[in-house]
Motif scaffolding. Structure first.
Motif: not given
Length: 156
Positions: A108-119, A91-106
């Motif tokens: 938690n958020l996680a900033d993710m660095k490109p081309q890494t295998e950090d979980s 993945t070449l773009l820096p992204l933020t993942a929003a982990f979202v509950a069934d009702d749409g509530t976020i």
């Protein structure tokens, strides 16, 4: 059995085994841009999200994308709530993942660095993960507890 039938059966079996093993059948030469889309909102902010619903679509995700418009993202939909973990291999773009509950509530958020295998994992079981360009949520003041709206979360 005719030879051409045997070859066809063998080819089909080889492709199926490769797909199950994550081998060549899942190789990707470019980004997946043709997924279905859904419109989501975070308050007054509109999101045009590609929907990754199948295991292969989720595995490829936003790999190989060199750019993504500010209002676009990808919504990963899983069959059952579970602890979802993401990484940025290919993945070449820096992204933020929003982990979202069934009702749409976020959750938690996680900033993710490109081309890494950090979980990067959800703080609790979720069925939805929304990836946006890194900084999209913070620039709009959206944090854990904010709520997304749209068809996937309607009536929940």
């Amino acid at each position: 059995m005719p030879l051409h039938v045997i070859r066809t059966l063998f080819s089909t079996l080889a492709l199926a085994l490769a797909a199950l093993s994550g081998g060549p059948a899942t190789a990707q030469s470019g980004p997946q841009l043709d997924l279905p889309r859904v419109e989501l909102a975070a308050g007054m902010h509109r999101i045009d999200a590609q929907v990754a619903r199948t295991p292969e679509q989720r595995q490829i995700g936003l790999m190989q994308r060199r750019d993504m418009p500010a209002h676009e993202g990808m919504l990963f939909i899983f069959d059952q709530p579970a602890t979802q973990c993401f990484w940025m291999k290919n993945t070449l773009l820096p992204l933020t993942a929003a982990f979202v509950a069934d009702d749409g509530t976020i959750v938690n958020l996680a900033d993710m660095k490109p081309q890494t295998e950090d979980s990067h994992c959800s703080a609790k079981p979720v069925r939805y993960v929304l990836e946006m360009n890194q900084g999209w949520f913070s620039k709009r003041g959206l944090k854990a507890g904010a709520r997304l709206s749209g068809a996937p979360f309607a009536g929940k």
